[in-house]
Write an enzyme that holds these catalytic residues in place. Structure first.
Site, PDB file in Angstrom:
ATOM      1  N   CYS A  46     -10.606 -18.565 -17.751  1.00 50.29           N
ATOM      2  CA  CYS A  46     -11.659 -18.066 -18.801  1.00 50.29           C
ATOM      3  C   CYS A  46     -13.312 -18.839 -18.587  1.00 50.29           C
ATOM      4  O   CYS A  46     -14.473 -18.306 -18.942  1.00 50.29           O
ATOM      5  CB  CYS A  46     -11.328 -18.296 -20.162  1.00 50.29           C
ATOM      6  SG  CYS A  46     -11.004 -19.981 -20.795  1.00 50.29           S
TER       7      CYS A  46
ATOM      8  N   TYR B 107     -11.569 -35.797 -27.858  1.00 45.15           N
ATOM      9  CA  TYR B 107     -12.749 -36.029 -27.515  1.00 45.15           C
ATOM     10  C   TYR B 107     -13.245 -37.431 -28.230  1.00 45.15           C
ATOM     11  O   TYR B 107     -14.218 -38.045 -27.581  1.00 45.15           O
ATOM     12  CB  TYR B 107     -13.938 -35.090 -28.051  1.00 45.15           C
ATOM     13  CG  TYR B 107     -13.547 -33.725 -27.389  1.00 45.15           C
ATOM     14  CD1 TYR B 107     -13.883 -33.358 -26.096  1.00 45.15           C
ATOM     15  CD2 TYR B 107     -12.716 -32.733 -28.197  1.00 45.15           C
ATOM     16  CE1 TYR B 107     -13.414 -32.137 -25.557  1.00 45.15           C
ATOM     17  CE2 TYR B 107     -12.313 -31.560 -27.534  1.00 45.15           C
ATOM     18  CZ  TYR B 107     -12.713 -31.296 -26.338  1.00 45.15           C
ATOM     19  OH  TYR B 107     -12.149 -29.955 -25.795  1.00 45.15           O
TER      20      TYR B 107
ATOM     21  N   ARG C  44     -16.339 -23.355 -26.475  1.00 42.98           N
ATOM     22  CA  ARG C  44     -16.927 -22.157 -25.891  1.00 42.98           C
ATOM     23  C   ARG C  44     -18.245 -22.277 -25.735  1.00 42.98           C
ATOM     24  O   ARG C  44     -18.715 -21.779 -24.499  1.00 42.98           O
ATOM     25  CB  ARG C  44     -16.329 -21.162 -26.653  1.00 42.98           C
ATOM     26  CG  ARG C  44     -14.946 -20.514 -26.568  1.00 42.98           C
ATOM     27  CD  ARG C  44     -14.332 -19.555 -27.675  1.00 42.98           C
ATOM     28  NE  ARG C  44     -12.818 -19.463 -27.306  1.00 42.98           N
ATOM     29  CZ  ARG C  44     -12.035 -18.807 -28.277  1.00 42.98           C
ATOM     30  NH1 ARG C  44     -12.723 -17.862 -28.925  1.00 42.98           N
ATOM     31  NH2 ARG C  44     -10.903 -18.716 -28.297  1.00 42.98           N
TER      32      ARG C  44
ATOM     33  N   LYS D  65      -0.514 -22.261 -28.422  1.00 41.63           N
ATOM     34  CA  LYS D  65      -1.951 -22.228 -28.368  1.00 41.63           C
ATOM     35  C   LYS D  65      -2.335 -21.092 -29.386  1.00 41.63           C
ATOM     36  O   LYS D  65      -1.944 -19.963 -29.176  1.00 41.63           O
ATOM     37  CB  LYS D  65      -2.375 -22.173 -27.132  1.00 41.63           C
ATOM     38  CG  LYS D  65      -4.022 -22.308 -27.042  1.00 41.63           C
ATOM     39  CD  LYS D  65      -4.653 -22.131 -25.806  1.00 41.63           C
ATOM     40  CE  LYS D  65      -6.108 -21.837 -25.709  1.00 41.63           C
ATOM     41  NZ  LYS D  65      -6.618 -22.087 -24.623  1.00 41.63           N
TER      42      LYS D  65
ATOM     43  N   ARG E  60      -9.308 -13.350 -28.379  1.00 44.66           N
ATOM     44  CA  ARG E  60      -8.325 -13.845 -27.692  1.00 44.66           C
ATOM     45  C   ARG E  60      -6.870 -13.898 -28.237  1.00 44.66           C
ATOM     46  O   ARG E  60      -5.851 -14.023 -28.004  1.00 44.66           O
ATOM     47  CB  ARG E  60      -8.269 -15.250 -27.281  1.00 44.66           C
ATOM     48  CG  ARG E  60      -9.338 -15.510 -26.319  1.00 44.66           C
ATOM     49  CD  ARG E  60      -9.196 -16.850 -25.408  1.00 44.66           C
ATOM     50  NE  ARG E  60     -10.288 -17.553 -25.085  1.00 44.66           N
ATOM     51  CZ  ARG E  60     -11.142 -17.135 -24.278  1.00 44.66           C
ATOM     52  NH1 ARG E  60     -11.323 -16.002 -23.939  1.00 44.66           N
ATOM     53  NH2 ARG E  60     -12.329 -18.181 -24.054  1.00 44.66           N
TER      54      ARG E  60
ATOM     55  N   LYS F  22      -1.509 -26.566 -30.168  1.00 42.88           N
ATOM     56  CA  LYS F  22      -3.262 -26.714 -30.070  1.00 42.88           C
ATOM     57  C   LYS F  22      -3.719 -25.776 -31.117  1.00 42.88           C
ATOM     58  O   LYS F  22      -3.186 -24.616 -30.946  1.00 42.88           O
ATOM     59  CB  LYS F  22      -3.605 -26.560 -28.683  1.00 42.88           C
ATOM     60  CG  LYS F  22      -4.934 -26.326 -28.581  1.00 42.88           C
ATOM     61  CD  LYS F  22      -5.420 -26.037 -27.406  1.00 42.88           C
ATOM     62  CE  LYS F  22      -7.191 -25.686 -27.231  1.00 42.88           C
ATOM     63  NZ  LYS F  22      -7.433 -25.233 -25.727  1.00 42.88           N
TER      64      LYS F  22
ATOM     65  N   CYS G 128      -9.161 -15.068 -20.461  1.00 46.27           N
ATOM     66  CA  CYS G 128      -8.368 -15.798 -19.569  1.00 46.27           C
ATOM     67  C   CYS G 128      -7.444 -15.367 -18.473  1.00 46.27           C
ATOM     68  O   CYS G 128      -6.616 -15.975 -17.703  1.00 46.27           O
ATOM     69  CB  CYS G 128      -7.230 -16.757 -20.447  1.00 46.27           C
ATOM     70  SG  CYS G 128      -8.363 -17.427 -21.800  1.00 46.27           S
TER      71      CYS G 128
HETATM   72  C1  PBG Z   1      -9.420 -22.145 -22.277  1.00 48.51           C
HETATM   73  C2  PBG Z   1      -9.568 -23.212 -23.474  1.00 48.51           C
HETATM   74  C3  PBG Z   1      -9.807 -23.391 -24.609  1.00 48.51           C
HETATM   75  C4  PBG Z   1      -9.752 -24.587 -24.964  1.00 48.51           C
HETATM   76  C5  PBG Z   1      -8.928 -25.328 -24.218  1.00 48.51           C
HETATM   77  N1  PBG Z   1      -8.895 -24.510 -22.953  1.00 48.51           N
HETATM   78  C6  PBG Z   1     -10.762 -22.604 -25.479  1.00 48.51           C
HETATM   79  C7  PBG Z   1     -10.205 -21.166 -25.757  1.00 48.51           C
HETATM   80  O1  PBG Z   1      -8.933 -20.702 -25.666  1.00 48.51           O
HETATM   81  O2  PBG Z   1     -11.181 -20.234 -25.901  1.00 48.51           O
HETATM   82  C8  PBG Z   1     -10.563 -25.182 -26.283  1.00 48.51           C
HETATM   83  C9  PBG Z   1     -10.478 -26.725 -26.398  1.00 48.51           C
HETATM   84  C10 PBG Z   1     -11.182 -27.194 -27.240  1.00 48.51           C
HETATM   85  O3  PBG Z   1     -11.817 -26.381 -28.470  1.00 48.51           O
HETATM   86  O4  PBG Z   1     -11.442 -28.457 -27.397  1.00 48.51           O
HETATM   87  N2  PBG Z   1      -8.072 -21.439 -22.184  1.00 48.51           N
END
Ligand code: PBG
Length: 324
Positions: free
Chosen positions: A122, A314, A206, A196, A218, A249, A130
């Protein structure tokens, strides 16, 4: 016979006693620090919603990774901001792609530091999804697997210590495992984003990666936040396909699933304290509503208590400093 309340409070009397009976430890080594590596020279670009997190060109990323290592942070996780994007996301498997270049540079400078490569298309696709799109705009699962496997090989070749597929295509862990084994990378572990969710908490990420889907959302591949049993099924499948670590996540609204997945798979579990969760704490602290240090350490400790062995955050560098 004292009241039961007194019995419970007896061990809270002093800091030393509390430390002696503490059930959960948070250490810098449990933390993974996500970084955004970008093309360009001498670039350090702030991300509006994520104060303290920047898009970094490679030399800056090497320095930042070194600082994290110095503080005892367990690993870094690399996301790429490529110079150009296309329909297929070909920047993801380019041997000279931004994550590959950053991985090589960081491993050269800091060979002991664990570098994890985020594995998704992505950040590299012009449409922000993705995977490969069908004419009707939906993602084609099986065609995507091939591109993910190619990306994994390229990242492994660049020296990544671990690959972290975050795309949520069905069967990708198996496809990536098979490709790695076949190409001589049988020893590289896979950290699978297993559960996820299609979450509102990815907003700042994003913005950072310019990876918001150009149309649609998504929900066709990420999970419904309402579903817990499905998260377990996802985690079990990833384990069967060869995942070495499974991830939940985001973290905070999903602590119950961290616990369930830990208990039911007995695998190492990672939890991703995502960009929106970070942004909330930063915004509240900037407004004077929260004590940032206390809020961060409480949050990370409780993610560990829920069952996470590893916390991707972070806040990693700050937390590591506070924990010293
Ligand atoms: C991409 C991805 C995302 C995150 C990590 N890998 C975003 C999404 O699915 O749009 C998000 C991480 C974050 O928000 O810190 N596949």
């Amino acid at each position: 016979m004292p009241f039961p309340q007194t019995r419970l409070r007896r061990l809270r009397a002093t800091r030393a006693l509390r430390g002696l009976v503490r059930e959960t430890r948070l250490t810098a080594a449990d933390l993974v620090y996500p970084m955004f590596v970008a093309h360009g020279v001498d670039r350090r670009e702030p991300i509006d919603a994520m104060p303290g997190v920047d898009r970094l060109s490679i030399a800056h990323a090497v320095a930042e990774a070194g600082a994290a290592e110095e503080l005892g942070v367990g690993a870094v996780l690399l996301f790429g901001i490529p110079a150009a994007k296309d329909e297929e996301g070909s920047g993801a498997w380019d041997d000279e792609g931004v994550v590959q270049l950053a991985t090589r540079a960081i491993k050269d400078a800091h060979p002991e530091l664990i570098v994890i490569a985020d594995l998704c298309l992505c950040e590299y696709t012009s449409h922000g999804h993705c995977g490969v799109l069908r004419p009707d705009g939906t993602v084609e699962n099986d065609a995507t697997l091939e591109l993910l496997a190619r990306t994994a090989i390229s990242q492994a070749r660049a020296g990544a210590d671990m690959l972290a597929p975050s795309d949520m295509m069905d069967g990708r862990v198996g496809a990536i495992r098979a490709a790695l084994d076949e190409d001589g990378y049988a020893e590289k572990p896979i950290l699978a984003y297993s559960a996820k969710f299609a979450s509102a908490f990815y907003g700042p990420f994003r913005e950072a990666a310019g990876s918001a889907p150009a149309f649609g959302d998504r929900r066709g591949y990420q999970m419904d936040p309402a579903n817990g049993n499905e998260a377990l099924r996802e985690a079990r499948l990833d384990v069967e396909e060869g995942a070495d670590i499974v991830m939940v996540k985001p973290a905070l609204a999903y602590l119950d699933l961290i616990r369930r997945i830990k208990d039911e798979t007995a695998m190492p579990v990672a939890a991703y304290n995502v960009s929106g969760e970070y942004a909330m704490v930063k915004a509240a602290a900037a407004a004077g509503a929260l004590d940032e240090r206390a809020a961060v350490l409480e949050t990370l400790t409780c993610i560990r208590r829920a069952g996470a062995d590893i916390v991707i955050t972070y806040h990693a560098k700050d937390a590591a400093r506070w924990l010293q």
